[in-house]
Scaffold this active site. Sequence first.
Site, short mmCIF file in Angstrom:
data_model
loop_
_atom_site.label_atom_id
_atom_site.label_comp_id
_atom_site.label_asym_id
_atom_site.label_seq_id
_atom_site.Cartn_x
_atom_site.Cartn_y
_atom_site.Cartn_z
N CYS A 51 0.85 -1.20 0.00
CA CYS A 51 0.00 0.00 0.00
C CYS A 51 0.89 1.25 0.00
CB CYS A 51 -0.87 0.04 1.25
SG CYS A 51 -2.21 -1.15 1.33
N CYS B 38 21.43 2.49 -0.95
CA CYS B 38 21.08 2.28 0.46
C CYS B 38 22.19 1.53 1.17
CB CYS B 38 19.80 1.47 0.60
SG CYS B 38 18.37 2.34 0.00
#
Length: 235
Positions: free
Chosen positions: A146, A160
């Site tokens: 979501c 990252c």
Amino acid sequence: MAKDRILIVGMGGLGVPALWSLARAGALRLTLVDPDPVELSNLARQVIYRSRDIGASKVEAATRWMVECFPEVKVERHAIALDASNAVRLIGAHDFVIDATDSPVAKFLINDTCVAARTTFVYGGVVGMTGQAMTVIPGETACIRCVFEMPPDEDEIQSCREAGIVGPVAGAIGEMQAGEAMRASRAQKPLLSGKILTYDASGPSRVRITAVSPRPGCSCGASKHEYRESHAPGR
Ligand SMILES: [Zn+2]
């Protein structure tokens, strides 16, 4: 029946503080999953590992530490990576999952398997000076898809890794994740269900908690639940 079987996936920067916190809080049944061995570079930040553990699997070293410090806690260990071949079995055998991995692929696998199994889990992630945590109650609150929809591409994942993680931020997020697991095991609603906590150790507004709505059309189905709740009679 007590819902206290907790699975920790990843025994690195997030998993170690989460384990320590759970042991102190009196969690009694823990399962640890991580394929990696303890390396010299882990010792400074992942404080339960000692120099004698170098080369041993992290789950074995962590179990040894638990036996010494918290002998009453039952620990099951798996020196393997969570993958598509074992995720359903491992996650299905637990009441709550702590995502302490550093791989987006693993995070989406945990999300999708927990959504399918209806197992509550807490996501955690740290990049550089920023950490995030969110608890997902499948079918009720927003899931990782979501919020993020798709795993990031390889370039983003690489940047990252290069940013590394900062010890105190990982410690705070790991402890937060343990707190969510303890609440769930005591049948209390986790504080971060449907909310994403961001801890930014670089700026002035350090901790922020933002409500996240389920995304209509996401396969987790939480947006339909939210719609039903908000249209329920008497509301
Ligand atoms: Zn979703």
